[in-house]
Motif scaffolding. Structure first.
Motif, mmCIF file in Angstrom:
data_model
loop_
_atom_site.group_PDB
_atom_site.id
_atom_site.type_symbol
_atom_site.label_atom_id
_atom_site.label_comp_id
_atom_site.label_asym_id
_atom_site.label_seq_id
_atom_site.Cartn_x
_atom_site.Cartn_y
_atom_site.Cartn_z
ATOM 1 N N ILE A 1 6.373 9.519 -2.818
ATOM 2 C CA ILE A 1 6.022 9.814 -1.425
ATOM 3 C C ILE A 1 6.362 8.637 -0.514
ATOM 4 O O ILE A 1 6.782 8.817 0.631
ATOM 5 C CB ILE A 1 4.539 10.200 -1.324
ATOM 6 C CG1 ILE A 1 4.331 11.569 -1.984
ATOM 7 C CG2 ILE A 1 4.059 10.228 0.125
ATOM 8 C CD1 ILE A 1 2.924 12.103 -1.923
ATOM 9 N N ALA A 2 6.219 7.415 -1.026
ATOM 10 C CA ALA A 2 6.573 6.238 -0.227
ATOM 11 C C ALA A 2 8.051 6.251 0.150
ATOM 12 O O ALA A 2 8.431 5.824 1.249
ATOM 13 C CB ALA A 2 6.231 4.963 -0.996
ATOM 14 N N LEU A 3 8.900 6.758 -0.740
ATOM 15 C CA LEU A 3 10.346 6.776 -0.503
ATOM 16 C C LEU A 3 10.811 8.013 0.261
ATOM 17 O O LEU A 3 11.918 8.029 0.800
ATOM 18 C CB LEU A 3 11.093 6.693 -1.841
ATOM 19 C CG LEU A 3 10.884 5.411 -2.654
ATOM 20 C CD1 LEU A 3 11.590 5.515 -4.001
ATOM 21 C CD2 LEU A 3 11.363 4.183 -1.884
ATOM 22 N N ALA A 4 9.978 9.056 0.301
ATOM 23 C CA ALA A 4 10.374 10.317 0.942
ATOM 24 C C ALA A 4 10.268 10.226 2.459
ATOM 25 O O ALA A 4 9.386 9.549 3.003
ATOM 26 C CB ALA A 4 9.501 11.456 0.427
ATOM 27 N N LYS A 5 11.157 10.930 3.162
ATOM 28 C CA LYS A 5 11.103 11.011 4.616
ATOM 29 C C LYS A 5 10.192 12.166 5.019
ATOM 30 O O LYS A 5 10.382 13.299 4.582
ATOM 31 C CB LYS A 5 12.505 11.219 5.190
ATOM 32 C CG LYS A 5 13.413 9.998 5.044
ATOM 33 C CD LYS A 5 14.751 10.233 5.722
ATOM 34 C CE LYS A 5 15.638 8.993 5.626
ATOM 35 N NZ LYS A 5 16.956 9.210 6.286
ATOM 36 N N MET A 6 9.233 11.862 5.871
ATOM 37 C CA MET A 6 8.279 12.871 6.334
ATOM 38 C C MET A 6 8.122 12.752 7.839
ATOM 39 O O MET A 6 8.345 11.674 8.409
ATOM 40 C CB MET A 6 6.910 12.667 5.670
ATOM 41 C CG MET A 6 6.873 12.945 4.189
ATOM 42 S SD MET A 6 5.187 12.790 3.532
ATOM 43 C CE MET A 6 5.444 13.361 1.858
ATOM 44 N N PRO A 7 7.734 13.841 8.494
ATOM 45 C CA PRO A 7 7.489 13.750 9.941
ATOM 46 C C PRO A 7 6.376 12.758 10.223
ATOM 47 O O PRO A 7 5.352 12.732 9.527
ATOM 48 C CB PRO A 7 7.080 15.182 10.320
ATOM 49 C CG PRO A 7 6.691 15.846 9.044
ATOM 50 C CD PRO A 7 7.516 15.207 7.977
ATOM 51 N N ASN A 8 6.565 11.936 11.226
ATOM 52 C CA ASN A 8 5.606 10.877 11.532
ATOM 53 C C ASN A 8 4.471 11.436 12.388
ATOM 54 O O ASN A 8 4.326 11.144 13.571
ATOM 55 C CB ASN A 8 6.312 9.723 12.255
ATOM 56 C CG ASN A 8 5.395 8.522 12.429
ATOM 57 O OD1 ASN A 8 4.500 8.309 11.631
ATOM 58 N ND2 ASN A 8 5.623 7.749 13.485
ATOM 59 N N ILE A 9 3.655 12.253 11.724
ATOM 60 C CA ILE A 9 2.540 12.911 12.412
ATOM 61 C C ILE A 9 1.267 12.144 12.094
ATOM 62 O O ILE A 9 1.041 11.734 10.966
ATOM 63 C CB ILE A 9 2.394 14.373 11.950
ATOM 64 C CG1 ILE A 9 3.697 15.146 12.203
ATOM 65 C CG2 ILE A 9 1.231 15.049 12.659
ATOM 66 C CD1 ILE A 9 3.692 16.536 11.629
ATOM 67 N N ILE B 1 -2.037 9.193 3.013
ATOM 68 C CA ILE B 1 -1.768 9.707 1.670
ATOM 69 C C ILE B 1 -1.505 8.566 0.695
ATOM 70 O O ILE B 1 -2.019 8.560 -0.439
ATOM 71 C CB ILE B 1 -0.576 10.679 1.714
ATOM 72 C CG1 ILE B 1 -0.999 11.989 2.398
ATOM 73 C CG2 ILE B 1 -0.041 10.962 0.305
ATOM 74 C CD1 ILE B 1 0.154 12.899 2.726
ATOM 75 N N LEU B 2 -0.716 7.584 1.108
ATOM 76 C CA LEU B 2 -0.388 6.457 0.221
ATOM 77 C C LEU B 2 -1.646 5.668 -0.143
ATOM 78 O O LEU B 2 -1.826 5.282 -1.307
ATOM 79 C CB LEU B 2 0.645 5.548 0.885
ATOM 80 C CG LEU B 2 2.040 6.158 1.094
ATOM 81 C CD1 LEU B 2 2.944 5.180 1.842
ATOM 82 C CD2 LEU B 2 2.670 6.547 -0.240
ATOM 83 N N LEU B 3 -2.516 5.421 0.835
ATOM 84 C CA LEU B 3 -3.756 4.709 0.537
ATOM 85 C C LEU B 3 -4.645 5.539 -0.388
ATOM 86 O O LEU B 3 -5.277 5.004 -1.314
ATOM 87 C CB LEU B 3 -4.491 4.383 1.833
ATOM 88 C CG LEU B 3 -5.813 3.614 1.684
ATOM 89 C CD1 LEU B 3 -5.623 2.328 0.883
ATOM 90 C CD2 LEU B 3 -6.404 3.303 3.061
ATOM 91 N N GLY B 4 -4.676 6.852 -0.155
ATOM 92 C CA GLY B 4 -5.461 7.728 -1.012
ATOM 93 C C GLY B 4 -4.985 7.697 -2.455
ATOM 94 O O GLY B 4 -5.792 7.636 -3.398
ATOM 95 N N LEU B 5 -3.684 7.734 -2.658
ATOM 96 C CA LEU B 5 -3.140 7.679 -4.015
ATOM 97 C C LEU B 5 -3.464 6.348 -4.682
ATOM 98 O O LEU B 5 -3.761 6.298 -5.892
ATOM 99 C CB LEU B 5 -1.624 7.912 -3.977
ATOM 100 C CG LEU B 5 -1.173 9.335 -3.635
ATOM 101 C CD1 LEU B 5 0.323 9.384 -3.391
ATOM 102 C CD2 LEU B 5 -1.559 10.310 -4.749
ATOM 103 N N ALA B 6 -3.412 5.260 -3.926
ATOM 104 C CA ALA B 6 -3.733 3.948 -4.493
ATOM 105 C C ALA B 6 -5.191 3.889 -4.962
ATOM 106 O O ALA B 6 -5.487 3.406 -6.067
ATOM 107 C CB ALA B 6 -3.464 2.860 -3.456
ATOM 108 N N PHE C 1 -12.897 8.123 -3.533
ATOM 109 C CA PHE C 1 -12.476 7.534 -2.260
ATOM 110 C C PHE C 1 -11.036 7.977 -1.979
ATOM 111 O O PHE C 1 -10.679 8.352 -0.861
ATOM 112 C CB PHE C 1 -12.524 6.005 -2.317
ATOM 113 C CG PHE C 1 -13.902 5.411 -2.233
ATOM 114 C CD1 PHE C 1 -15.022 6.201 -2.035
ATOM 115 C CD2 PHE C 1 -14.076 4.041 -2.356
ATOM 116 C CE1 PHE C 1 -16.291 5.653 -1.955
ATOM 117 C CE2 PHE C 1 -15.338 3.474 -2.277
ATOM 118 C CZ PHE C 1 -16.445 4.277 -2.078
ATOM 119 N N GLY C 2 -10.218 7.901 -3.039
ATOM 120 C CA GLY C 2 -8.821 8.322 -2.900
ATOM 121 C C GLY C 2 -8.698 9.797 -2.623
ATOM 122 O O GLY C 2 -7.896 10.218 -1.775
#
Length: 438
Positions: free
Chosen positions: A228-236, A91-96, A126-127
């Protein structure tokens, strides 16, 4: 084998989104709105570029070829990235990438090159390919598999909210301020009759009007990236990196429901993009300005949104495949009206098509992945996102038909909607066939 009643009961007892995943669900759902904005501010740009750059409908529709071609290029690399790392990193790469493509509109506007705008949209998508390849299976994984298709329909219901924002910006900010769309008393565009110096001045103004919304969304995307970078998410992550990809591809190819779902998704996305892109040309043939025509696109999206929520509710009681086939028949009937009824009533039929497209993308997606093994989900999702290439392939063909002017006594723009009609027939067949798979 489960009966329909037992399946419905299971869905009713399983929480749609478990409490521990609610924050993640909300954050990921906002991404659906963000790519909806990009999709639907871009659709009317085909008509805008056609006028200001003095292009044929076929050439102007290369905007869609570039936009949806980016999905086809990046979907599989996105899936492989997710298998190696995680959904969050994808997700982070997509947003970038989304932000980079949006900011590329600044040099594109300075150069006033149509090809540079196409390249900018190509990079932007691409994002979007990363976001869609990641977000859709991520949503499916946030809870019980019994409620996965309904959960995805709920998340996808927020996609048209972003689409409405994109349409509103196009309708209220972009299209009304395009000087190149000025018309004479007969309702004809006068831009082509002006001298070159005047055209250049108008072109400079209009390209800046087109550029600014993309720069603005680029800033919003960067803010979302930080959140999203700062949010805690399940590491799936898309499981299966420990296994050779050939094994995954072999299993996916043998899965008839999945294989047919990918093909059907190609046709669905093509139908959606053709319907929303060329509604402006359809209205223009009736003497309606681009800005006013875009209001009909907004009405279509409102119907799409309302029926998406209604369809999600109905899936508590009706199997997704059954509902998909019924909506496919209704969409085909409305498209027939748009083809053969010349005048405002035909435009009404075209607007109504959107109501029945509402559940199609997430339903096809969910049905296709329902029996795919978890280890194969990320690559399976990638090919379903690659299916968005349908939006790149068919709009130029429809534009070529529109350029013909008149066909068999009907306006060519009416006849061109035979292409979406074919797509809805394919979708209906998949819905009926999928009832046997459930």
């Amino acid at each position: 084998m489960k009966t329909q009643s037992s399946t419905v009961t299971t869905k009713e007892h399983s929480p749609l989104v478990p409490k521990k995943y609610i924050l993640t669900f909300i954050l990921i759902t906002t991404l659906f709105a963000m790519w909806g904005f990009a999709n639907d501010i871009t659709n009317p740009m085909v008509a805008a570029f056609q006028t200001v750059m003095e292009l044929s409908a076929a050439k102007a529709s290369l905007i869609q070829f570039a936009f949806y071609g980016g999905y086809a290029t990046m979907a599989v690399p996105a899936a492989l990235f997710i298998r190696r790392y995680s959904y969050k990193k994808g997700i982070l790469l997509g947003l970038a990438l989304y932000a980079i493509g949006a900011f590329m509109f600044i040099p594109a506007a300075n150069m006033q090159k149509f090809s540079f705008f196409c390249i900018s949209l190509y990079v932007l998508t691409f994002g979007l390919a990363f976001l869609e390849t990641t977000a859709n299976p991520f949503i499916l994984s946030l809870g019980s598999k019994a409620t996965s298709t309904r959960r995805l329909n709920l998340a996808q219901a927020f996609n048209p909210m972003g689409s409405l924002c994109g349409m509103a910006v196009a309708s209220l900010i972009v299209l009304p301020n395009l000087l190149s769309d000025a018309r004479n008393e007969a309702g004809e565009i006068v831009f082509g009759t002006l001298d070159e110096a005047t055209k250049e001045t108008i072109r400079l103004h209009d390209i800046a009007v087109i550029r600014d919304p993309y720069v603005a969304i680029g800033i919003v995307v960067l803010v979302m990236l930080v959140v999203i970078a700062l949010a805690k998410m399940p590491n799936i992550r898309g499981a299966g990196d420990e296994e050779k990809h050939s094994g995954t591809l072999r299993r996916l190819f043998k899965n008839k429901e999945y294989r047919e779902g990918v093909v059907t998704q190609v046709f669905y996305v093509a139908a959606q993009i053709m319907t929303w892109t060329f509604i402006i040309q359809y209205a223009d043939n009736l003497g309606i300005s681009k800005a006013t025509a875009q209001n009909y696109n907004i009405l279509a999206m409102l119907m799409f949104l309302c029926f998406r929520f209604a369809g999600t509710f109905l899936m508590r009681y009706i199997r997704p495949a059954t509902l998909l086939s019924v909506f496919g028949i209704c969409a085909a009937c409305c498209t027939l009206g748009a083809i053969f009824i010349v005048g405002f009533a035909g435009l009404v039929c075209l607007v109504a098509v959107s109501a029945f497209m509402s559940i199609m993308f997430p339903s096809i997606y969910g049905i296709a992945l329902e029996k795919v093994e978890y280890s194969d989900t990320s690559l399976g999702a990638a090919f379903l996102v690659m299916a968005i290439v349908g939006g790149a392939l068919m709009p130029p063909l429809q534009g070529t038909i529109i350029d013909c002017g008149t066909i068999a006594g009907l306006p060519a723009v009416n006849v061109s909607f035979a292409l979406p009609l074919i797509c809805f027939i394919v979708i209906t067949i998949y819905g009926f066939r999928s009832r046997r798979f459930e």
